[in-house]
Design an enzyme around this catalytic site. Structure first.
Site, PDB file in Angstrom:
ATOM      1  CG  ASP A 222      -0.286  -0.485   2.495  1.00 41.04           C
ATOM      2  OD1 ASP A 222       0.958  -0.506   2.550  1.00 41.04           O
ATOM      3  OD2 ASP A 222      -0.996  -0.826   3.440  1.00 41.04           O
TER       4      ASP A 222
ATOM      5  CG  ASN B 155      -8.491  -1.075  12.367  1.00 43.82           C
ATOM      6  OD1 ASN B 155      -7.567  -1.743  11.920  1.00 43.82           O
ATOM      7  ND2 ASN B 155      -8.972  -0.016  11.733  1.00 43.82           N
TER       8      ASN B 155
ATOM      9  CG  HIS C 264      -5.702  -1.945   9.084  1.00 43.79           C
ATOM     10  ND1 HIS C 264      -5.749  -0.594   9.359  1.00 43.79           N
ATOM     11  CD2 HIS C 264      -4.384  -2.282   9.217  1.00 43.79           C
ATOM     12  CE1 HIS C 264      -4.537  -0.169   9.633  1.00 43.79           C
ATOM     13  NE2 HIS C 264      -3.691  -1.166   9.557  1.00 43.79           N
TER      14      HIS C 264
ATOM     15  CD  GLU D  33      -8.471   1.234   7.952  1.00 39.56           C
ATOM     16  OE1 GLU D  33      -8.453   0.331   8.815  1.00 39.56           O
ATOM     17  OE2 GLU D  33      -7.810   2.281   8.057  1.00 39.56           O
TER      18      GLU D  33
HETATM   19  C1  F6R Z   1       1.593  -1.317   6.084  1.00 36.84           C
HETATM   20  C2  F6R Z   1       0.305  -1.974   6.259  1.00 36.84           C
HETATM   21  C3  F6R Z   1      -0.461  -1.863   7.514  1.00 36.84           C
HETATM   22  C4  F6R Z   1       0.379  -2.148   8.761  1.00 36.84           C
HETATM   23  C5  F6R Z   1      -0.456  -2.004  10.031  1.00 36.84           C
HETATM   24  C6  F6R Z   1       0.392  -2.156  11.275  1.00 36.84           C
HETATM   25  O1  F6R Z   1       2.100  -1.557   4.789  1.00 36.84           O
HETATM   26  O2  F6R Z   1      -0.138  -2.588   5.351  1.00 36.84           O
HETATM   27  O3  F6R Z   1      -1.555  -2.744   7.479  1.00 36.84           O
HETATM   28  O4  F6R Z   1       0.907  -3.437   8.672  1.00 36.84           O
HETATM   29  O5  F6R Z   1      -1.080  -0.761  10.048  1.00 36.84           O
HETATM   30  O6  F6R Z   1       1.270  -1.087  11.351  1.00 36.84           O
HETATM   31  P1  F6R Z   1       2.441  -1.058  12.447  1.00 36.84           P
HETATM   32  O7  F6R Z   1       3.374  -2.145  12.065  1.00 36.84           O
HETATM   33  O8  F6R Z   1       3.066   0.293  12.304  1.00 36.84           O
HETATM   34  O9  F6R Z   1       1.780  -1.302  13.757  1.00 36.84           O
END
Ligand code: F6R
Length: 241
Positions: free
Chosen positions: A67, A136, A138, A143
């Protein structure tokens, strides 16, 4: 889903790197699906070390990131394009032409998303996808919602994600509210998936992966129907303390 519980973040990162290293050893032209965020930084550090010690060779590896914020300049140090160069690509012998991050600078987001899926298919599909998880539930920027989208698409970030990610920005108002993200279908097409989860604040999300239910309210639960997922976590995330 196989679960590996590690003592701490460092051990989790090493375990994750071992799996990526085996993948590259077994198939030197592997297609890797990569994630950003704080979680995989330790894993990337381990891969850099293994590459320095000539234990793994990235010269034939291709990568596709999950992403990118939208819109965002690739020069912005909060862009995922910048993050990947800074945390991995600049430090290993990967050919940058073989690395792909959705283009947050594009004027035509719909087109960019369609092309991104086509490029992944043309490359032969993702061999090993690395995932983190949002508090959450995701994965990538899929989301919680009533409906989830299959392919790469433009999405709006939830307030929860904006708040969680504001720690990287000077001010919450600077966090982009949209993103380009691989869809659940793009992720599920990966041949193997590893999902890394660390820290007490991810305990609730992790618990949802270990019960029997699947719900689009916690998008990561869809991974339960994938045939080859390894969950690697630390004790804090597993036990919640
Ligand atoms: C990032 C992504 C997100 C993260 C998630 C956790 O490329 O796809 O889904 O993996 O938001 O983020 P951190 O590791 O910062 O807690």
């Amino acid at each position: 889903m196989r679960v590996i519980i590690c003592e701490n973040y460092d051990e989790m990162s090493k375990e994750g790197a071992k799996i990526v290293a085996s993948q590259i050893t077994l198939k030197p032209d592997s297609i890797l699906g990569l994630a950003t965020g704080s979680t995989p930084i330790g894993l990337y550090k381990n891969l850099i070390e293994l590459n320095k010690n000539k234990e793994i060779d990235f010269s034939c590896v291709k990568s596709f990131n999950l992403d990118e914020y939208y819109p965002i300049s690739r020069e912005n140090d909060q862009s995922y394009f910048y993050f990947m160069n800074d945390n991995l690509f600049n430090h290993v012998n990967i050919d940058k032409n073989n690395t792909h991050v959705p283009n947050g600078e594009t004027k035509n987001a719909e087109e960019e998303c369609k092309n991104y899926d086509k490029m992944i298919d043309k490359a032969g599909g993702i061999d090993l996808q690395i995932l983190g998880i949002g508090q959450n539930g995701h994965i990538a920027f899929n989301e919680p919602d009533k409906n989830l989208i299959t392919g790469t698409h433009v999405t709006s970030l939830t307030q929860n994600t904006i708040e969680a990610n504001s720690r990287f920005f000077n001010d919450i108002s600077e966090v982009p509210t949209k993103a380009l993200t691989m869809g659940i279908g793009s992720i599920m097409k990966a041949k193997k998936i590893i999902i890394l989860i660390n820290g007490e604040n991810k305990h609730a999300a992790l618990k949802e992966l270990l019960n029997e239910n699947i719900t689009t309210d916690i998008p990561a639960t869809l991974l339960k129907v994938h045939p080859d997922v390894v969950l690697i976590c630390d004790k804090a995330a597993y036990y919640g303390k």
